[in-house]
Write a protein that holds these residues in place. Structure first.
Motif: not given
Ligand code: UDP
Length: 582
Positions: A14-34
């Motif tokens: 149950k994440l807030t929208p802000n929490a999602r943004v933080i995770l997407e920026k630096r925590y979640l795996k990325q491939e070719n910037g996605k």
């Protein structure tokens, strides 16, 4: 060795929208910037890697799976969060899971530049480093091999700073450093003023290492000896009250230096035979031996309030469960970790230190309708941390029975007293980012504002209204968008007649709280914390130098391990700023 997606039937985060943004920026795996990972996948990745350690202790696949599910639920529920490097790196190439390191600096060109190299390797992986510069010979003392003169600790700090600046660009997060110099080092005055200019040594927090002898000299208003780090002999004298005043003056100007009570860190050093504690990690909460690292995790107290007979109370039963699972988790992290250097691996695996703490303490007080600035809050702080430490030790003891004590147990302060798996168990971290992920107030800090703007590393700004305040506004009938906007501009609810008095008292913010309460809450947590407490003592802009001096004395009296003060507006750039006007 496991599928990459969390099972569909497992609870969603149950994440807030802000929490999602933080995770997407630096925590979640990325491939070719996605981004190619959901937050649930991240928790699943972390839970699996940490639970798989069980296999090394003879557990089967089924047990691993069950434990992974429990670890997952604790994180997805936002009840417990490990420090950022664990979330970012578990099950990925870096594999470096610790937030805190201390590196030794010996007094030779080779050793100094070794430390810079090692720090760069650690920063790259998201860890922060602490150093004592106390062993370096003082400025203008001779260099035997060249016949030249030494440039002293502060000049080398600038080199460390520049290296950090360069590595910063490529790392997962900004490399942070702590620089400590003993108060009896001959270069102490230069050190105290080395951050006078806010633009210098920006990648360091600095703290003066205060000794009992110095505090005694301050009290007796006399001189104290400066000691040559090489010979151990007195090479000069300074007036203790004057040096104390200089520290206070600089802290009043821009919050630096902080102070740490070195003798106290060593009084509580669990393994004095293995080494002396000379430094802490960047934010000060984790004293460590040279070449030691520690992984942290925090329990979200905001979610540990429940209702009993119509009254909000602490959910002790759940707190016990989460504490025990968290210690199990953190002990496993030690084995799952990939260490940046072999000597660090050896030290960490010898002491097996972990640091379990809390976040959301201020939120919990609000939910319990208790003002942070009150005896009741101090009592809660002690009771909660005492409970966590007790439960943590029980779990560490259970793990010791199953897996053995920490290898340096013999000769430690626990030898013959109590068999434990970990030389330390508790630490109160700042939880700067993980508290945002959990939507909780950070660490044991009071609310900074009821509505505020928070600027994170890359310059993104978030506007936040405290969600508990929004709920109360609806429940008690003062919910108007006009009022919310006014509160957001001001940052505080004090003085708004629409807001009931008790709500105003409960939503008291950092700058409105008398520094004495800040320190008493810090001391209350420290009483039951093996390591130290990260806390900033906030002062109003109008606070005087005497106010700061009094705070230092109180922190000393109440057995704190150090103190960081900040006077509002005293630095150009503030991470947090009240109101939305900025
Ligand atoms: N830290 C760091 N760089 C950062 C933030 C934190 O090196 O940008 C380290 C530092 O040792 C600090 C510790 O991580 O004392 C814990 O900080 P915090 O609890 O704020 O980290 P989080 O897990 O919330 O990211």
């Amino acid at each position: 060795s496991f599928q990459e997606s969390a099972p569909k039937t497992w609870p969603k985060a149950k994440l807030t929208p802000n929490a999602r943004v933080i995770l997407e920026k630096r925590y979640l795996k990325q491939e070719n910037g996605k981004v190619i990972e959901t937050p649930e996948d991240m928790f699943y990745r972390v839970a699996n890697v940490i639970a798989e350690v069980e296999e090394r202790y003879g557990k089967g696949k089924k047990e691993v799976k069950e434990l992974a599910k429990e670890f997952y639920a604790m994180m997805a529920n936002l009840e417990f969060m490990p420090n950022s490097p664990t979330l970012m790196n578990a099950g990925r190439d870096l594999g470096q899971l610790s937030a805190c390191f201390v590196l030794p600096i010996e007094d030779s060109m080779e050793k100094i530049f070794d430390a810079i190299k090692f720090a760069a390797i650690i920063h790259k992986s998201g860890g922060g480093t602490g150093f004592s510069f106390s062993r370096l010979r003082s400025k203008n003392s001779t260099v035997r091999s060249t016949g030249g003169v030494a440039s002293g600790p502060v000049s080398f700090m600038k080199v460390f700073n520049a290296a950090t600046e360069a590595v910063k660009q490529g790392g997962t997060r900004r490399g942070a450093n702590m620089g400590i110099l003993r108060v009896d080092h001959p270069d102490i005055q230069e050190f105290i003023s080395c951050k006078e200019d806010n633009k210098e040594i920006t990648n360091f927090n600095i703290s003066v290492g205060i000794t009992e002898e110095f505090m005694k000299a301050v009290k007796e208003r006399r001189d104290y000896d400066l000691i040559d780090p090489h010979t151990g002999k007195a090479v000069g004298k300074l007036s203790a009250p004057e040096v104390f005043h200089t520290i206070v003056d600089h802290a009043w100007r821009n919050g630096e230096p902080g102070i740490v009570f070195l003798d106290r860190l060593n009084r509580d050093n669990p393994t004095p035979k293995i080494g002396e504690i000379e430094a802490t990690n960047p934010c000060g909460e984790q004293p460590l031996l040279p070449n030691e690292a520690c992984n942290l995790g925090s329990i979200n107290l905001k979610l540990l309030v429940t209702e009993k007979n119509g009254k909000a109370v602490v959910n002790w039963e759940r707190l016990s469960y989460v504490t025990r699972q968290a210690i199990h988790f953190l002990d496993n992290v030690i084995d799952a970790n990939t260490y940046p250097l072999p000597m660090i691996e050896e030290m960490v695996k010898g002491n097996r230190k972990v640091g379990l703490g809390v976040m959301g303490f201020a939120d919990m007080m609000i939910l319990l309708q208790t003002s942070y600035a009150s005896e009741d809050a101090v009592e809660y702080a002690e009771k909660i941390m005492n409970f966590i430490q007790t439960e943590a030790r029980l779990e560490s003891q259970r793990l010791a029975e199953e897996r053995g004590t920490f290898p340096n147990y013999e000769g430690s302060i626990y030898d013959g007293v109590r068999k434990l798996r970990n030389a330390t168990l508790t630490t109160i971290a700042p939880t700067g980012t993980i508290s945002m992920i959990c939507g909780a107030s950070s660490g044991v800090e009071p609310l900074f504002a009821v509505a505020y703007t928070k600027t994170v590393m890359d310059g993104t700004a978030f506007v936040e209204v405290n969600p508990i305040f929004e709920n109360y506004a609806k429940e008690y009938g003062f919910d108007s968008s006009e009022l919310m906007r006014k509160i957001a501009d001001k940052g505080t609810v004090l003085g708004f007649s629409e807001v009931p008095d008790w709500v105003q008292a409960v939503f008291v913010t950092a700058q409105e709280i008398d520094p004495e309460w800040h320190i008493r809450i810090q001391a209350a947590f420290q009483k039951y914390t093996d390591n130290a407490v990260s806390k900033t003592i906030n002062f109003a802009n109008s606070a005087t130098r005497e106010d700061i001096a009094k705070a230092y004395e109180l922190a000393y009296e109440l057995n704190c391990k150090g103190l960081t003060v900040y006077r509002d507006g005293s630095r150009d750039e503030q991470v947090l700023s009240a109101g939305t006007s900025q």
